[in-house]
Design a protein around this motif. Structure first.
Motif, mmCIF file in Angstrom:
data_model
loop_
_atom_site.group_PDB
_atom_site.id
_atom_site.type_symbol
_atom_site.label_atom_id
_atom_site.label_comp_id
_atom_site.label_asym_id
_atom_site.label_seq_id
_atom_site.Cartn_x
_atom_site.Cartn_y
_atom_site.Cartn_z
ATOM 1 N N TYR A 312 0.835 -1.219 0.000
ATOM 2 C CA TYR A 312 0.000 0.000 0.000
ATOM 3 C C TYR A 312 0.871 1.273 0.000
ATOM 4 N N ASP A 314 3.382 2.850 -1.845
ATOM 5 C CA ASP A 314 3.530 3.790 -2.963
ATOM 6 C C ASP A 314 2.246 4.577 -3.190
ATOM 7 N N GLU A 315 1.092 3.892 -3.153
ATOM 8 C CA GLU A 315 -0.181 4.580 -3.370
ATOM 9 C C GLU A 315 -0.466 5.546 -2.224
ATOM 10 N N ARG A 318 1.589 8.573 -2.850
ATOM 11 C CA ARG A 318 1.062 9.331 -3.996
ATOM 12 C C ARG A 318 -0.154 10.159 -3.606
ATOM 13 N N VAL A 319 -1.022 9.561 -2.785
ATOM 14 C CA VAL A 319 -2.254 10.252 -2.401
ATOM 15 C C VAL A 319 -1.965 11.367 -1.409
ATOM 16 N N GLY A 324 -1.595 15.344 -4.771
ATOM 17 C CA GLY A 324 -2.575 14.265 -4.647
ATOM 18 C C GLY A 324 -3.809 14.691 -3.868
ATOM 19 N N GLU A 328 -7.656 15.048 -5.288
ATOM 20 C CA GLU A 328 -8.790 14.318 -4.717
ATOM 21 C C GLU A 328 -9.877 15.274 -4.241
ATOM 22 N N PHE A 337 -8.821 6.931 1.992
ATOM 23 C CA PHE A 337 -7.832 5.984 1.483
ATOM 24 C C PHE A 337 -7.699 4.857 2.493
ATOM 25 N N TYR A 339 -5.875 1.376 3.846
ATOM 26 C CA TYR A 339 -4.596 0.689 3.762
ATOM 27 C C TYR A 339 -4.389 -0.144 5.025
#
Length: 350
Positions: A312, A314-315, A318-319, A324, A328, A337, A339
């Motif tokens: 989880y 990298d995402e 990024r968020v 990011g 959003e 998000f 995770y």
């Protein structure tokens, strides 16, 4: 669900096995059919046959060749004959090894398709004198499983609906509070603008005083103007303090409400890359404390590297960066998000 059903089946077979005399059961032969000992075992089994929702109940023994065969069968119509072979299953083998067991898969014989529970019967020397078998119709078993699955699915759907409604209510409440804060800030800006205008007006009045006025009149007029200005500043200052206190109370109430729903609450200024911790996400020595300020980008990258599961990470990074978050929030007022994180070597948590 299958475990619960199996336990119910085993409870019946275990109880029946415990009620039988192992020495009597172990001594029976084909010549003993319908003698007193045979009838005694039959009567015990009929109690379960007549009062419990099952298909068949009977006893199994081993012959000299090691095959599993019928011993006592209380069934009135089409009973299993003494010495007639029975279907060999893994659960039956476990029972003759001394462990009560239930079939994981149905088997077929001339009476139908069944799941069976098997319990060993021991004699006074602790040897296995035979096994009590309890047959349950496979259609009944499958219906029990379907009913259990349907209950779980309906419960899950209901929980999902309740969760979705709760999220919508929480989101609506948060949006309402932020709109109220924005309104209060707008009013505060108007008050500050009004105070600034009064100060500028006072300065202009001094510069535009009539040149023909006497020094005494100028002094009196200036004193009156200063007194009025002082009263205006004091009044606006008091109103400003009251408003700030009111705004702080609103902010504390909003933070308290958020803290009741979320484990971590932070205020972040994306333009300055600065954050303020209102409620800490963790409780270890390295985590942020309430009231701590931090550099947003570094803090969340450090958190991601240390706690967020690799798949989880990298995402997550990024968020949770400026671009990011702005992307959003450009699609709505709330972003989420999900995770998995692991702390202090414990099992990953969501």
């Amino acid at each position: 669900m299958k475990t619960l059903i199996h336990q119910r089946m085993l409870d019946i077979s275990n109880t029946a096995a415990a009620s039988l005399d192992g020495d009597v059961l172990g001594s029976l032969t084909e010549e003993d059919v319908w003698n007193d000992d045979y009838q005694l075992i039959t009567d015990e089994l009929l109690v379960y046959q007549d009062n419990i929702d099952l298909s068949y109940i009977y006893c199994i023994t081993k012959n000299d060749d090691g095959d599993f065969v019928f011993s006592v069968d209380p069934t009135i119509d089409d009973q299993g004959e003494f010495g007639e072979p029975v279907v060999r299953t893994k659960a039956l083998e476990k029972a003759f090894a001394g462990q009560a067991a239930v079939d994981d898969e149905p088997y077929q014989d001339r009476w139908g398709r069944f799941y069976s529970a098997y319990s060993p019967v021991f004699d006074k020397n602790g040897k296995i004198a035979g096994v009590v078998a309890v047959d349950f119709d496979a259609d009944w078993y499958d219906a029990q499983i379907r009913s259990a699955v349907l209950t779980v699915v309906l419960s899950s759907v209901l929980s999902l609906i309740i969760g979705a409604v709760s999220v919508l209510l929480i989101t609506y409440r948060i949006r309402k509070r932020f709109r109220l804060v924005n309104t209060e800030l707008t009013d505060l800006s108007a008050e500050v603008g009004k105070l600034t205008s009064e100060l500028e007006l006072s300065q202009d009045s001094e510069q535009d005083a009539e040149p023909s006025a006497t020094e005494s009149e100028k002094g009196k007029k200036k004193a009156i103007d200063i007194d009025m200005l002082e009263k205006g500043i004091r009044t606006n200052r008091d109103e400003l303090f009251r408003y700030i206190n009111h705004l702080n109370t609103k902010e504390r109430n909003m933070i308290a409400a958020l803290a009741s729903d979320y484990r971590g609450v932070y205020y972040v200024n994306l333009d300055k890359d600065e954050g303020l911790c209102f409620r800490s996400l963790c409780d270890n020595d390295e985590s942020l404390r309430e009231g701590d300020t931090f550099t947003f980008s570094k803090a969340f990258r450090r958190y991601a590297k240390k706690y967020v599961k690799k798949e989880y990470r990298d995402e997550f990074i990024r968020v949770f960066n400026r671009d990011g978050i702005l992307k959003e929030l450009g699609n709505g007022n709330v972003m989420t998000f999900h995770y998995l994180a692991s702390r202090n070597g414990q099992k990953p948590m969501r």
